[in-house]
Structures are given as C-alpha cells and as structure tokens.
Design an enzyme around this catalytic site. Sequence first.
Site, mmCIF file in Angstrom:
data_model
loop_
_atom_site.group_PDB
_atom_site.id
_atom_site.type_symbol
_atom_site.label_atom_id
_atom_site.label_comp_id
_atom_site.label_asym_id
_atom_site.label_seq_id
_atom_site.Cartn_x
_atom_site.Cartn_y
_atom_site.Cartn_z
ATOM 1 N N GLN A 187 -22.595 -60.112 -29.741
ATOM 2 C CA GLN A 187 -22.355 -58.891 -28.952
ATOM 3 C C GLN A 187 -21.276 -58.044 -29.621
ATOM 4 O OE1 GLN A 187 -24.352 -58.233 -26.417
ATOM 5 N NE2 GLN A 187 -25.292 -60.254 -26.662
ATOM 6 N N TYR B 2 -26.120 -67.463 -24.101
ATOM 7 C CA TYR B 2 -27.498 -66.937 -24.208
ATOM 8 C C TYR B 2 -27.572 -65.403 -24.165
ATOM 9 C CZ TYR B 2 -27.904 -67.518 -18.950
ATOM 10 O OH TYR B 2 -27.761 -67.488 -17.596
ATOM 11 N N GLU B 3 -28.757 -64.898 -24.441
ATOM 12 C CA GLU B 3 -28.976 -63.442 -24.588
ATOM 13 C C GLU B 3 -28.101 -62.847 -25.683
ATOM 14 O OE1 GLU B 3 -31.425 -62.028 -23.574
ATOM 15 O OE2 GLU B 3 -31.965 -63.615 -22.186
ATOM 16 N N GLY B 4 -27.916 -63.598 -26.740
ATOM 17 C CA GLY B 4 -27.048 -63.130 -27.827
ATOM 18 C C GLY B 4 -25.649 -63.640 -27.579
ATOM 19 N N ARG C 79 -29.184 -58.553 -20.809
ATOM 20 C CA ARG C 79 -27.758 -58.640 -21.137
ATOM 21 C C ARG C 79 -26.890 -58.125 -20.000
ATOM 22 N NH1 ARG C 79 -28.045 -57.316 -27.677
ATOM 23 N NH2 ARG C 79 -28.656 -59.452 -28.154
#
Lengths: 249, 598
Positions: free
Chosen positions: B447, B440-442, B296
Amino acid sequence: MKVLVPVKRVVDYNVKIRVKADGSGVELANVKMSMNPFDEIAVEEAIRLKEAGVATEIVAVSIGEQKCQETIRTALAMGADRGILVKTDDAVEPLAVAKILKGIVDEEKPELVILGKQAIDDDANQTGQMLAALLGWSQGTFASEVKIDGGKATVTREVDGGLQTIEITMPAIVTTDLRLNEPRYASLPNIMKAKKKPLDEKAPSDYGVDTAPRLKVLKTAEPEGRKAGVKVGSVAELVDKLKNEAGVL
Amino acid sequence: MPTYTAPVQDTLFVLRDVLGYERFSNLPGFSDASLDVIEAILEEGAKLAENVMFPLNQVGDQQGCTRHDDGSVTTPDGFKDAYAQYREGGWMGLALPEEFGGQNLPYVLHTAVGEYMSSANMAFMMYPGLTQGAMAAILAHGSDEQKQAYIPRMAEGVWTGTMNLTEPHCGTDLGLLRTKAVPQEDGSYRISGQKIFISAGEHDLSENIIHLVLARIEGAPEGVKGISLFIVPKFTLDADGNPGERNGVSCGSIEEKMGIHGNATCVMNYDEATGYLIGEAHKGLKAMFTMMNEARLGVGLQGLSISEIAYQNAADYARERIQGRALTGPKAPDKKADPIIVHPDVRRTLMTIRAFNEGGRAFILWSALKSDVAHRSGDEKERQEADDVMGLLTPIIKGVLTDKGFENAVNAQQMYGGHGYIEEWGMSQYVRDARIAMIYEGANGIQALDLVGRKLPSNGGRAVQAFFKEVGEFCESHRDNEQMKGYTKALKKGLNDLQAATMWFVQNAMAKPDNAGAGSTDYMHLFGLVALGYMWALTAKSAQEQLDSGASDARPFLENKLVTATFFMERLLPETALRLARVQAGADSMMALSAEAF
C-alpha cells in the site's frame, strides 16, 4: 379486520438509567430512546395476523412529543400501514393515554387493539386494562399466544401459576407478554417505504382529553446497592438466620 | 464476555455535522436518504449487528468452518440464520443500483453500517464483503448480459461472490500466475489451475457462489499484460438463469489460520471449469483493480471496526477493574482499590485509541462521500476531483487504518493484564482477527509503495496538490479564530511536515528509487496523521459552533469531542516530525548490509 397498535417511545432497554440530580425523575437528556419492547411484540403480532390474512390494516399510534413520530416510523418500517401521532409535551399518565386511545378507537373502529402489557419506563401495566374498561370490551392480558377465529379470540395468558387459556369475544384488547413472538428486524426497502406511509398528527384536545397529570412525583431515587452476603458455618445456623433474621421461615 | 454497542450517535454527528451530509442532497440516491431515514437505517443496522452478528463472533472463532469429504463446507452454528436475516433485510443491495434490485442509497451509508457489522463479527461480514467486491467488478466491466444474469441475485444475497487472485507461487506479483483458460467454440473458456487463500470460497450460506478468477488465456503474453478475468459460477446457469450443473470448481481444503476462523479460507481447484470472460481479453488486471479498490476500503474499515470494539471493552474493563490507588490519593475510598481508569497511563492508552477511532471514522466516511461524488455527480470536474482523492486515499485508508487497528487491539488487550491473554475475555480474538487486515488485499508495505510510487506522481501530482490545498486553506481561514487556532496551528505543522516529505521524494527519489521505497511506510503514516488531524480540526470546528449556539442535550458529547481533538493535536499528531525525519534519512543505512549479513 382493522388492528390498532399503540407504541410508546421509551428509554432504550440497553441504557443504564440515571436518576436526575434533583430527584425529579430519570435523566432523559442525550439518552438513546426506542420503541417499548413489549410494543414491538404487539406490532409483530399485528403483522403476523395480517400476513395470515386475519387482519387487513394496521394502524400504529403514539402519544407524546414530536419525536414519537420516529417510533411510529419504526412500526411502519416493520409493516404497519399508517400512523397517528397524538402530540403533547406533557408527561401523559396511563388514564389519559387510555382515554385518548378510546377516542381513536371510536373514530377508527378497529376490532382489535394490541399493546404491550407495560412500558419499560414506568412499568405501570395499566393502559390496556383501563382502555378495556372505558370501551367495555373484553381483554386478554399478558398474552403468550393469540388465535382469532369467528368473532372470538383465544388468548393464552402468562399468569403467576403458569398458563391460562381464555376465550374472549371480539372486539377485544390484547396486551402482550415477552414470549408471544420475536419481533422482526425492519428491512431496508421497508424502512424506505415507511417514509411514504401516511402519518396523521392529532392533539389530545381532538379527543376531548385533558392530559394534565393526576399524580405528583415526590421523589425518584436509585435502589440501594446490594449488600455483601455472609457465610454461615452450618445448616443449623442458616435455618436460624432464615427464621430469626430474615423472617422468611 | 465482551459487549458491543454500535456508535450510532457518533456516526450521525460525523455525517450530519462534521461532513455536512445535507450538502450532497443533489446526488442521486441522497434525496431519498434524508437524515431521519439515515438514522432509522443506522439504528436498524446497529440492532442487527448487536443482536444477531455479535453473539456469533466468539462462536465462530471457536468452531471455525468445517470441510467435509465431498468438498462441501459448513459455517459455524448460527451463521446461516444470521446470513438469512442479513439477506432478508436487503442489506446487500443497500448502495446498488435500483435496476438490479438495490436501494441505490449512498455508499457512505453502506460504509457506516459496514463498520458496525464488522465490529460485531468481522469473519461473518467477509461473506457479504467479498460479494460486494465481485459485484463491483461485474458492474464496472461485465457485459449487460452478465450484469443481468448475476447482479440481481447477488444484490439480493441469494448468491455470493469471491475474488480469486493468489496462487501458491504468486501473491503480490500477479504477472507470475499460471491458471489457464482455454477458449471454447461457444465463446466460453475452460479454466484450470489452483487458487489459494480464497475467502468465502466455499460455504453453506448461499445457493450459488460466483467466483471471479484471474487466469491466462492460452498463448497470452507473459506477465501482467496477459491476464484476463473470468466469471466461474459454482453452478453454471441453466436456460432459465437458475443454478444448474455443478461446475468443475471445488474446495480442496480450508486453511488453519491465526484468526477470522468463522470465514472459510479455501484452496480452490479449477479443473476445466466453465468460465466467462469479463471485459476484454488480457485486460483482467484493470477489472481486478475495481474489485480490489472496493475491497481495500472494506479492509481499512475492518481495522477501524476492530479498534472500536476493542476500545469499548477495554474502557469498560478499566472502569470496573479495581487495583491499586490513584497517584493523587484514593478515588473510590469505599472500595478496596480504585478502578484502573484513574491512572494516567491507562488514560493515555484509552485516549489514543479513542482519538484514532473517532478521527478514523470521520476519515473513512469522508472518503466514502468522495466515492459517492465520484460515481454519482452530474458534474464531470467534480467527479474527476473526487476520483483523484479516492485513488490517493485508498492505500492510506487500507494501510494506516489496519496498522493502527491492530496496534490498538493490542493496546486494548494490554488494559486487561493477564486476562487479555485469556480467550474468554475476547481480546485475544480481536488481536488475531485484526492481524490479517494488515496482510490481505495487498500487504501494507505494498500500500505504501502504491501511494508513493503510483498515487503521488499520478497526473502530475494533481490529487496530492488538491489535498494540500484543501487542508492548507482550512488552516489559513481559521488562523485568527481564537477557539480554533490551537487546532489549526498543530495541523499546519503536520501539513508542513507532509509537504516537506513529499518535496524530499521529488528531489531525492527520482534518481534513487530506493529512497522512495525506504520512506514509503513512514510517508503513508505521515499522510494518515495529517488526514486524521484534518478530520479532528473539522470536528472541533463543528463541535465548537454547536456549543456556541447553545446546544443543550448534546453538550457533554460535544465537550468530549473538543477534549479528544486537543489530545490528538498534542499527543498523536506530533509524530509527523518523527515520520518526516525517517523519510529524509533516505535508504542508505537500510540498504547497506549485504544480504548475507542478515
């Protein structure tokens, strides 16, 4: 065989040069500086000679202000073994540089000095030739290929008409041209190691050299901007203009 | 054609002057990395980014990756050679422990160099980026044997890594995942299932690919409590630890995407592939979070990176493009028109992006320094405090920097008029590449939820209180400083808004969780604004002090910093009031319509 590689700290080749307002020179304040690209090629060539088992030690030399130490560190990070900084705050001219280098050669006794054919700041293209003359050594300038074998160096030179290959006797001076090699990037471990490599500090007086300038800069000016072209109506007009206006035919 | 110059001077200024890098010299790895070494490393990283990676950025975008009938994947022309240079330079191991062949240099330096390389070629840098994440998980949760078997070659860059979470029916909610792991007599597992969206899943850059795969051991509990993490190498290792037999994992296809074409985004099929459990069974999610937190930060950095390169090109274009005349009369009378940079609205755009980039750079390097303290300090309290702040900041870095990164790329594209829409100029690629970082990555909405739902209340709000205290004390201690009070007054106002929003959640979200959800994205951005405001106040302080002490060479640079700080305080930070108002509006109007009404 020991190899000496002089490296110069110059304005980075990417920087757009500006002339100082008073015309005394170019603006150096807050400008990115880096190793003269031709000298990078010289360092790379020395390292390749060492990797090939021809050279045994590479000594990088820089002449100038304290910050030239960073330029030497760059050479050490690429693979040079040790450095010598000849510290002076004067603007050193090619003859003074050549004299100092002669002093270092007398002390260090290298068999080969490889340096850039010129520095991209003042483009003098003199130091290598002057050093060869002062030492009475052979010289192979503008090299695009260097082979060393049995006390001889075979140097391919980039001359106006094409390529010229000469054989010279060692010890010798070689100045590098752009096509000699493509310098490597320093690896992280080598950048770290460079900090621990020996770096001596000297002064021009250690070699009995007076660096006082012999030249006086009268004026520095930007080249005139390019003028708009003209469209010609016919071949005949073009030929006429080339003949009578441009005077090139 | 776009250009790129790594902002080395600015990075150095932030590290040395704004963040006081030398104060951290007692941390392991920092004493070797004195400022002159840092400068040498930044310069070398910049060269690699500018000369090796950047020239391949448009090539990668145009060519993309190719999957062949045998399942192998080739990367765009030049990627292999560029990756070899990255590997040989030792960049993969920059911040990794020496015992595994790394350099153990500060993580903050890894971050600084990473910015340059992601600006130069985001798609390319994802291959090493995923490897960093995979290594972080193995280092934190793997056995000694696993570390010895995999980390040295990954740190060297000879092998790369991936993260396999997503499945066709399962993205954010990992509890739904189906990939199964069947225990074998030798202690290994047989992994079967399908993973999608796997960045760098298959390619021709490395000798082996170490996949980290989330799967469910047969008979495991339902939901996230039944998930385990496995190492599944493309080639299982032979007795000497070298790549041996081809494992039962293959790339089924590569996705056609909006951007990052140079990176192979793969569907990965696992067919009874041999896998090795990392850490404890059913505790895979925890291990995965180690990897995700690292990733992240990396994704947040991508937002900044694209914003920076888009800005550089937009600024060049605005200086060169002549069109119309300045409102105050001709500025370039010798030309047919003035360069568009004379127009206030063009300036507004450029200054907005610039203020974000420089503030964002300080913010992410500040956070990376916290990460160094959290991992390396000998003082437990110091470690815990830094870890708290890191946990709090991670969703903000990811969410805010990528939302803004995309917005800035679009605004930089706008400077070009119609040319911004034409591929040749490069701006379209920045917009397309930046877009994925929000997803991406959440996804950024996740977040924001992570920030409000998990990070704020964690440990009784310890981290957020520490942040408020630090910023509040800075404002207080510079309140009477004539030169600083303009900045600190604005910052204090922003901080008050942030505290008010936090208090509103405490009072209104416990009983009604939708109030937290409704305000989460605005809260995340409110937090980001205050964090960047704090960075600008620190920057102004440092620049002012240096100017007062008569620094000559850097004068224009420092004066520009003060102007940009003022711009941030006057024109960007006031957005906190809007964000607060939205938070305080609650969820009612947002949730009132029936689903059918949409």
